[in-house]
Motif scaffolding. Structure first.
Motif, PDB file in Angstrom:
ATOM      1  N   VAL A  14      14.244  34.436 -12.348  1.00  0.00           N
ATOM      2  CA  VAL A  14      13.511  34.786 -13.562  1.00  0.00           C
ATOM      3  C   VAL A  14      13.214  33.846 -14.391  1.00  0.00           C
ATOM      4  N   ARG A  15      14.103  32.902 -14.835  1.00  0.00           N
ATOM      5  CA  ARG A  15      13.786  31.727 -15.471  1.00  0.00           C
ATOM      6  C   ARG A  15      13.045  30.710 -14.923  1.00  0.00           C
ATOM      7  N   GLY A  16      12.908  30.875 -13.714  1.00  0.00           N
ATOM      8  CA  GLY A  16      11.653  29.864 -12.882  1.00  0.00           C
ATOM      9  C   GLY A  16      12.694  28.813 -12.337  1.00  0.00           C
ATOM     10  N   VAL A  17      13.982  29.012 -12.329  1.00  0.00           N
ATOM     11  CA  VAL A  17      14.777  28.087 -11.585  1.00  0.00           C
ATOM     12  C   VAL A  17      15.044  28.375  -9.999  1.00  0.00           C
ATOM     13  N   PRO A  18      14.327  27.489  -9.473  1.00  0.00           N
ATOM     14  CA  PRO A  18      14.078  27.921  -7.712  1.00  0.00           C
ATOM     15  C   PRO A  18      15.442  27.458  -6.926  1.00  0.00           C
ATOM     16  N   LEU A  19      15.570  28.236  -5.995  1.00  0.00           N
ATOM     17  CA  LEU A  19      16.730  28.054  -5.010  1.00  0.00           C
ATOM     18  C   LEU A  19      16.442  27.134  -3.810  1.00  0.00           C
ATOM     19  N   THR A  20      17.386  26.367  -3.444  1.00  0.00           N
ATOM     20  CA  THR A  20      17.028  25.500  -2.140  1.00  0.00           C
ATOM     21  C   THR A  20      18.443  25.387  -1.560  1.00  0.00           C
ATOM     22  N   HIS A  21      18.244  24.656  -0.377  1.00  0.00           N
ATOM     23  CA  HIS A  21      19.334  24.208   0.392  1.00  0.00           C
ATOM     24  C   HIS A  21      19.397  22.897   1.072  1.00  0.00           C
ATOM     25  N   TYR A  22      20.494  22.051   0.800  1.00  0.00           N
ATOM     26  CA  TYR A  22      20.417  20.751   1.417  1.00  0.00           C
ATOM     27  C   TYR A  22      21.865  20.338   1.139  1.00  0.00           C
ATOM     28  N   TYR A  23      21.989  19.247   2.007  1.00  0.00           N
ATOM     29  CA  TYR A  23      23.574  18.657   2.281  1.00  0.00           C
ATOM     30  C   TYR A  23      23.807  17.438   1.367  1.00  0.00           C
ATOM     31  N   VAL A  24      25.043  17.197   1.246  1.00  0.00           N
ATOM     32  CA  VAL A  24      25.254  15.949   0.266  1.00  0.00           C
ATOM     33  C   VAL A  24      26.172  15.162   1.136  1.00  0.00           C
ATOM     34  N   LYS A  78      14.964  31.602   0.668  1.00  0.00           N
ATOM     35  CA  LYS A  78      13.952  32.704   0.607  1.00  0.00           C
ATOM     36  C   LYS A  78      14.487  34.058   0.739  1.00  0.00           C
ATOM     37  N   LEU A  79      15.320  34.348   1.742  1.00  0.00           N
ATOM     38  CA  LEU A  79      15.982  35.738   1.699  1.00  0.00           C
ATOM     39  C   LEU A  79      16.693  36.016   0.192  1.00  0.00           C
ATOM     40  N   ILE A  80      17.500  35.185  -0.092  1.00  0.00           N
ATOM     41  CA  ILE A  80      18.180  35.409  -1.636  1.00  0.00           C
ATOM     42  C   ILE A  80      17.058  35.709  -2.721  1.00  0.00           C
ATOM     43  N   ALA A  81      15.906  34.999  -2.724  1.00  0.00           N
ATOM     44  CA  ALA A  81      14.939  35.051  -3.857  1.00  0.00           C
ATOM     45  C   ALA A  81      14.383  36.348  -3.470  1.00  0.00           C
ATOM     46  N   GLU A  82      14.089  36.699  -2.128  1.00  0.00           N
ATOM     47  CA  GLU A  82      13.400  38.217  -2.146  1.00  0.00           C
ATOM     48  C   GLU A  82      14.426  39.144  -2.655  1.00  0.00           C
ATOM     49  N   ILE A  83      15.447  39.188  -2.274  1.00  0.00           N
ATOM     50  CA  ILE A  83      16.550  40.092  -2.560  1.00  0.00           C
ATOM     51  C   ILE A  83      16.579  40.229  -4.256  1.00  0.00           C
ATOM     52  N   VAL A  84      16.756  39.162  -4.732  1.00  0.00           N
ATOM     53  CA  VAL A  84      17.071  39.213  -6.344  1.00  0.00           C
ATOM     54  C   VAL A  84      15.867  39.712  -7.143  1.00  0.00           C
ATOM     55  N   GLN A  85      14.626  39.883  -6.251  1.00  0.00           N
ATOM     56  CA  GLN A  85      13.533  40.474  -7.126  1.00  0.00           C
ATOM     57  C   GLN A  85      13.802  41.921  -7.473  1.00  0.00           C
ATOM     58  N   HIS A  86      14.714  42.450  -6.724  1.00  0.00           N
ATOM     59  CA  HIS A  86      14.987  43.807  -6.920  1.00  0.00           C
ATOM     60  C   HIS A  86      16.313  44.063  -7.780  1.00  0.00           C
ATOM     61  N   ILE A  87      16.859  42.918  -8.456  1.00  0.00           N
ATOM     62  CA  ILE A  87      18.255  43.173  -9.212  1.00  0.00           C
ATOM     63  C   ILE A  87      17.747  42.736 -10.572  1.00  0.00           C
ATOM     64  N   ASP A  88      18.225  43.363 -11.485  1.00  0.00           N
ATOM     65  CA  ASP A  88      18.373  43.308 -12.853  1.00  0.00           C
ATOM     66  C   ASP A  88      18.988  42.058 -13.562  1.00  0.00           C
ATOM     67  N   PRO A  89      18.244  40.905 -13.954  1.00  0.00           N
ATOM     68  CA  PRO A  89      18.933  39.948 -14.128  1.00  0.00           C
ATOM     69  C   PRO A  89      19.972  39.836 -15.368  1.00  0.00           C
ATOM     70  N   TYR A  90      19.608  41.048 -16.094  1.00  0.00           N
ATOM     71  CA  TYR A  90      20.388  41.064 -17.386  1.00  0.00           C
ATOM     72  C   TYR A  90      21.657  42.131 -17.323  1.00  0.00           C
ATOM     73  N   ASP A  91      21.849  42.694 -16.044  1.00  0.00           N
ATOM     74  CA  ASP A  91      23.075  43.616 -15.814  1.00  0.00           C
ATOM     75  C   ASP A  91      24.102  42.713 -15.430  1.00  0.00           C
ATOM     76  N   VAL A  92      25.296  43.325 -14.764  1.00  0.00           N
ATOM     77  CA  VAL A  92      26.442  42.689 -14.584  1.00  0.00           C
ATOM     78  C   VAL A  92      26.712  43.096 -13.128  1.00  0.00           C
ATOM     79  N   SER A  93      26.175  44.156 -12.565  1.00  0.00           N
ATOM     80  CA  SER A  93      26.239  44.836 -11.103  1.00  0.00           C
ATOM     81  C   SER A  93      24.684  45.292 -10.624  1.00  0.00           C
ATOM     82  N   PHE A  94      24.746  45.671  -9.541  1.00  0.00           N
ATOM     83  CA  PHE A  94      23.641  46.441  -9.052  1.00  0.00           C
ATOM     84  C   PHE A  94      23.917  47.341  -7.772  1.00  0.00           C
ATOM     85  N   ASP A  95      23.035  48.360  -7.382  1.00  0.00           N
ATOM     86  CA  ASP A  95      23.108  49.421  -6.444  1.00  0.00           C
ATOM     87  C   ASP A  95      23.020  48.683  -5.023  1.00  0.00           C
TER      88      ASP A  95
END
Length: 217
Positions: A159-169, A185-202
């Protein structure tokens, strides 16, 4: 070439390791952020899935690669655990192993299943990916940091515009693996349906919303 979006970013990111947790979140077992490490498939989560409980989602990933093959050639009617272990009993080990062991054993059992054939694994079938997504939703709800589900934490990042990614170091060298954007991408799609200001979700509500992405009844 840089691959950037509002929710996922890729090669071209400036100084990835330094900025992990600031201008992006790396979903990786050795990431700089705790939430990035916990969201990795290597994280121990003992997650319930349609194929039973898995110690890590890395184990589930490799199992679904194998079931996709058997379903595609007609040896399995669906992604069913009992059918799978009847065909390849050894694969049961993947439910209880660590992330690193899951990669090693997953490669071994994939070789047993379709090594020497002309089969070329590509994208998951919709049915297989939805099983993984459902398990991922359960994991994002069950793992917490200071009482907040990591799904809600990741939703706030997005929501804050911080993108997700995956790389090795490795020894301060950044490597972008093939299909680096699949899990972010899967996580980003999932969290579109999660309240970012709550502590849990259904979890069931989120899974049902994700179901529509796969054309499944």
């Amino acid at each position: 070439m840089s691959t950037q979006s509002n929710t996922v970013c890729g090669p071209g990111l400036f100084a990835p390791v330094v900025n992990d947790g600031n201008n992006h979140v790396n979903i990786y077992s050795n990431a700089q952020t705790l939430v990035g490490r916990m969201a990795s498939n290597f994280q121990i989560s003992n997650t319930p899935t349609e194929l039973g409980e898995f110690h890590t989602l890395e184990g589930l990933y490799h199992v679904l690669r194998i079931t996709d093959y058997f379903v595609s050639i007609g040896k399995m009617s669906s992604h069913n655990w009992d059918e799978l272990v009847e065909l390849l009993p050894e694969v049961a080990e993947l439910r209880a192993c660590s992330g690193a062991d899951a990669i090693r054993m997953g490669r071994k059992y994939k070789q047993l299943a379709y090594g020497g054939t002309k089969y070329k694994p590509g994208a998951f079938s919709d049915a297989a990916e939805f099983i993984f997504v459902s398990a991922l939703v359960n994991k994002l709800a069950s793992l917490t940091i200071r009482g907040v589900a990591i799904g809600n934490i990741l939703a706030e990042y997005v929501v804050r515009g911080v993108p997700l990614t995956h790389y090795y170091v490795y020894v301060n060298k950044v490597t972008w693996p093939p299909f680096y954007d699949w899990l972010p991408k899967l996580i980003a799609e999932i969290v579109q349906h999660i309240d970012p200001y709550d502590v849990s979700f259904d979890t069931q509500a989120v899974i049902e919303k994700m179901r529509g992405n796969y054309g499944l009844a």
